[in-house]
Design a protein around this motif. Sequence first.
Motif, PDB file in Angstrom:
ATOM      1  N   ALA A  70       0.824  -1.213   0.000  1.00 42.94           N
ATOM      2  CA  ALA A  70       0.000   0.000   0.000  1.00 42.94           C
ATOM      3  C   ALA A  70       0.855   1.259   0.000  1.00 42.94           C
ATOM      4  CB  ALA A  70      -0.934   0.003   1.199  1.00 42.94           C
ATOM      5  N   ILE A  71       2.060   1.171   0.590  1.00 37.71           N
ATOM      6  CA  ILE A  71       2.924   2.357   0.640  1.00 37.71           C
ATOM      7  C   ILE A  71       4.268   2.137  -0.047  1.00 37.71           C
ATOM      8  CG2 ILE A  71       1.866   3.125   2.799  1.00 37.71           C
ATOM      9  CD1 ILE A  71       4.500   2.292   4.191  1.00 37.71           C
ATOM     10  N   GLY A  72       4.617   0.891  -0.340  1.00 43.57           N
ATOM     11  CA  GLY A  72       5.904   0.575  -0.951  1.00 43.57           C
ATOM     12  C   GLY A  72       5.741  -0.010  -2.339  1.00 43.57           C
ATOM     13  N   PRO A  73       6.771  -0.712  -2.831  1.00 47.12           N
ATOM     14  CA  PRO A  73       6.673  -1.321  -4.157  1.00 47.12           C
ATOM     15  C   PRO A  73       5.453  -2.225  -4.271  1.00 47.12           C
ATOM     16  CG  PRO A  73       8.932  -1.434  -3.338  1.00 47.12           C
ATOM     17  CD  PRO A  73       8.086  -0.949  -2.194  1.00 47.12           C
ATOM     18  N   SER A  74       4.825  -2.201  -5.426  1.00 51.63           N
ATOM     19  CA  SER A  74       3.631  -3.007  -5.656  1.00 51.63           C
ATOM     20  C   SER A  74       4.004  -4.478  -5.807  1.00 51.63           C
ATOM     21  CB  SER A  74       2.922  -2.539  -6.926  1.00 51.63           C
ATOM     22  OG  SER A  74       3.736  -2.823  -8.063  1.00 51.63           O
TER      23      SER A  74
ATOM     24  N   ASP B 157       4.159 -12.736  -3.432  1.00 48.01           N
ATOM     25  CA  ASP B 157       3.616 -14.036  -3.021  1.00 48.01           C
ATOM     26  C   ASP B 157       2.513 -13.859  -1.984  1.00 48.01           C
ATOM     27  OD1 ASP B 157       5.574 -15.955  -4.405  1.00 48.01           O
ATOM     28  OD2 ASP B 157       6.919 -14.600  -3.336  1.00 48.01           O
ATOM     29  N   TRP B 158       2.731 -12.957  -1.001  1.00 44.62           N
ATOM     30  CA  TRP B 158       1.692 -12.722  -0.002  1.00 44.62           C
ATOM     31  C   TRP B 158       0.419 -12.224  -0.676  1.00 44.62           C
ATOM     32  CZ3 TRP B 158       3.846 -15.314   3.512  1.00 44.62           C
ATOM     33  CH2 TRP B 158       5.133 -15.070   3.997  1.00 44.62           C
ATOM     34  N   THR B 159       0.575 -11.342  -1.689  1.00 48.66           N
ATOM     35  CA  THR B 159      -0.586 -10.824  -2.414  1.00 48.66           C
ATOM     36  C   THR B 159      -1.314 -11.948  -3.139  1.00 48.66           C
ATOM     37  OG1 THR B 159       0.461  -8.654  -2.706  1.00 48.66           O
ATOM     38  CG2 THR B 159      -1.335  -9.214  -4.212  1.00 48.66           C
ATOM     39  N   ALA B 160      -0.558 -12.830  -3.783  1.00 47.27           N
ATOM     40  CA  ALA B 160      -1.168 -13.944  -4.515  1.00 47.27           C
ATOM     41  C   ALA B 160      -1.939 -14.871  -3.579  1.00 47.27           C
ATOM     42  CB  ALA B 160      -0.087 -14.718  -5.272  1.00 47.27           C
ATOM     43  N   GLN B 161      -1.543 -14.899  -2.312  1.00 47.88           N
ATOM     44  CA  GLN B 161      -2.225 -15.751  -1.339  1.00 47.88           C
ATOM     45  C   GLN B 161      -3.437 -15.060  -0.722  1.00 47.88           C
ATOM     46  OE1 GLN B 161       0.827 -16.956   1.410  1.00 47.88           O
ATOM     47  NE2 GLN B 161       2.117 -17.769  -0.233  1.00 47.88           N
ATOM     48  N   GLY B 162      -3.681 -13.811  -1.103  1.00 50.20           N
ATOM     49  CA  GLY B 162      -4.878 -13.125  -0.641  1.00 50.20           C
ATOM     50  C   GLY B 162      -4.677 -12.178   0.510  1.00 50.20           C
ATOM     51  N   HIS B 163      -3.427 -11.878   0.859  1.00 48.00           N
ATOM     52  CA  HIS B 163      -3.165 -10.991   1.990  1.00 48.00           C
ATOM     53  C   HIS B 163      -3.299  -9.534   1.569  1.00 48.00           C
ATOM     54  CE1 HIS B 163      -1.716 -14.240   4.550  1.00 48.00           C
ATOM     55  NE2 HIS B 163      -1.002 -14.669   3.533  1.00 48.00           N
ATOM     56  N   ALA B 164      -4.082  -8.776   2.294  1.00 50.23           N
ATOM     57  CA  ALA B 164      -4.256  -7.351   2.018  1.00 50.23           C
ATOM     58  C   ALA B 164      -2.922  -6.633   2.120  1.00 50.23           C
ATOM     59  CB  ALA B 164      -5.246  -6.741   3.002  1.00 50.23           C
ATOM     60  N   ALA B 165      -2.705  -5.686   1.206  1.00 53.31           N
ATOM     61  CA  ALA B 165      -1.487  -4.862   1.188  1.00 53.31           C
ATOM     62  C   ALA B 165      -0.219  -5.705   1.091  1.00 53.31           C
ATOM     63  CB  ALA B 165      -1.428  -3.938   2.404  1.00 53.31           C
ATOM     64  N   GLY B 166      -0.336  -6.944   0.646  1.00 54.21           N
ATOM     65  CA  GLY B 166       0.838  -7.788   0.457  1.00 54.21           C
ATOM     66  C   GLY B 166       1.593  -8.089   1.725  1.00 54.21           C
ATOM     67  N   THR B 167       0.891  -8.117   2.868  1.00 56.51           N
ATOM     68  CA  THR B 167       1.578  -8.396   4.125  1.00 56.51           C
ATOM     69  C   THR B 167       0.920  -9.558   4.846  1.00 56.51           C
ATOM     70  OG1 THR B 167       2.148  -7.576   6.338  1.00 56.51           O
ATOM     71  CG2 THR B 167       0.233  -6.568   5.271  1.00 56.51           C
ATOM     72  N   PRO B 168       1.687 -10.494   5.376  1.00 62.34           N
ATOM     73  CA  PRO B 168       1.105 -11.584   6.155  1.00 62.34           C
ATOM     74  C   PRO B 168       0.769 -11.176   7.585  1.00 62.34           C
ATOM     75  CG  PRO B 168       3.485 -11.812   6.089  1.00 62.34           C
ATOM     76  CD  PRO B 168       3.144 -10.626   5.227  1.00 62.34           C
ATOM     77  N   PHE B 169       1.108  -9.946   7.982  1.00 58.47           N
ATOM     78  CA  PHE B 169       0.904  -9.494   9.355  1.00 58.47           C
ATOM     79  C   PHE B 169      -0.405  -8.739   9.568  1.00 58.47           C
ATOM     80  CE2 PHE B 169       5.568  -9.780   8.879  1.00 58.47           C
ATOM     81  CZ  PHE B 169       5.821 -10.721   9.844  1.00 58.47           C
ATOM     82  N   SER B 170      -1.243  -8.643   8.527  1.00 53.67           N
ATOM     83  CA  SER B 170      -2.590  -8.106   8.619  1.00 53.67           C
ATOM     84  C   SER B 170      -2.606  -6.658   9.123  1.00 53.67           C
ATOM     85  CB  SER B 170      -3.453  -9.020   9.494  1.00 53.67           C
ATOM     86  OG  SER B 170      -4.822  -8.729   9.327  1.00 53.67           O
TER      87      SER B 170
END
Length: 530
Positions: free
Chosen positions: A381-385, A426-439
């Motif tokens: 959301a704030i860094g590289p897509s 990879d986190w994004t492909a797994q469905g994690h919002a903002a590409g983070t596994p830490f929610s």
Amino acid sequence: MRRAVPPTDHVVVIGAGLAGLSAACHLLGAGRRVTLVERGEEPGGRAGRIRRGGYFFDTGPTVLTMPDLADEAFAAVGTSLREHVDLLPLHPAYRARFADGSTLDVHTDAQAMEAEVARFAGAREAAGYRELRHWLVRLHRAQMRRFIDTNFDSPWQLLTPDLARLAALGGFGRLAPRIGRHLRDERLQRVFSFQSLYAGVAPARALAAYAVIAYMDTVAGVWFPRGGMHALPRAMAAAAEAAGAAFRYGTTVEGLERRGSRVTAVLTDRGRIACDAVVLTPDLPATYRLLGRAPRRAVPLRFSPSAVVLHLGTDRTWPELAHHTLSFGHAWECTFDELTRAGRLMTDPSLLITNPTATDPSAAPAGRHTHYVLAPVPNTAIGPSATAWSGLAPGYRDHLLDVLEQRGLTGIGAAVEEERLVTPADWTAQGHAAGTPFSAAHTLAQTGPFRPRNLVRGLENAVLAGCGTTPGVGVPTVLISGKLAAARITGAAHPARTRRHPPAAAPPHPGSTVTAPSSSSTTGASHDGP
């Protein structure tokens, strides 16, 4: 009185990660019939496992603290953690290595740690450590019952004597200054404050109450399950199945069937499963898609930083490494600014390096070793897509190996036999919002009763569990979230904490920590974090 789901018989739990498994065990213990629907071919969710060339890599959490919380789930189905999992205490809990070449072993035993701090920074700091430890213990006692292990229906529930105790302890101040009141050495301040990054907030801005994570790491104790962290969800699934749970592996949830204000069935790619209630553990965006709505918030959710994880199978290891090693760079404050505000990759990264084979050689072929290198990075959301990471990944992998080489892991690049790189893509492909596994980050507006609730407005029999809802991110809290979700369905005002067996761990200091989670298992990513 806490709000509860109307009377139920059959509960479908979506996701067999740690939150879903915890919920299932507590529901089974209360006499409910339970079916778990899991997209993956085995339990675990983010606490999964990769097998490559004889090497076994834990994909998610790498540390277990507060195992008594896991034991509660086993006790609910008439067994105990120690009957299923061989817990190995870690001494030291981890090692901190600093850019000036100094090294500190972090012990959970009070006397051992005081002696180590005295050696490292002198008698004044050792006395400060004694004060800090006492404060951490009191902080944990003030928070656990009323603020962590509880279902919130209203912010008014905060108004208890424990709120006054927490305020008197300085829990609503800022973390970094509070740690600085006890420890003057900047290196020691890092050791007892970096944990706030797990909650998605820089130490300078995090509430001092989040020092409770440091309590888990540095006071309560740290364990590693023989066979890796994935042994925990495997054991929980076995206990749940023995108690009557039905598992539907390799099954993707496609929707929820509703009648009025009730969910009547879970719709999967393998058919319809009728239910009286449903527990949803996917990441928040996936859960809200299934529900067909997201709760309205005055301020949009803010998400924690993400992580790049480099899994390495090597033909050697390095004596500088403990089971867990924190490798700090020179930079500190600017590192958090890069991660949480500027959205840049750390110019002088601090890294977590885990060497599971230091404790359990079975994770690799004879004479070989596994290493897990975690580098915090900005979320998408704030860094590289996620798209940008496809191009950044190879160069960042080489950069991490160069940094490790410069910090004393000589020859690490040449020692690699197997590897896997996991990035925000990879986190994004797994469905994690903002590409983070830490929610969702644990800002003040996203903590306690202000965090996304585990009840769903407009649906009387749907409950959430996992790190996106209460109480939050981390193995201990995710296990609690499953228990709290079950309590919503069973109507327990205060989820039972009484064990049917002796404590799970024989060593004197029970505990746990959090690291980056990994692969998801259901329609979206399961909440079970680091």
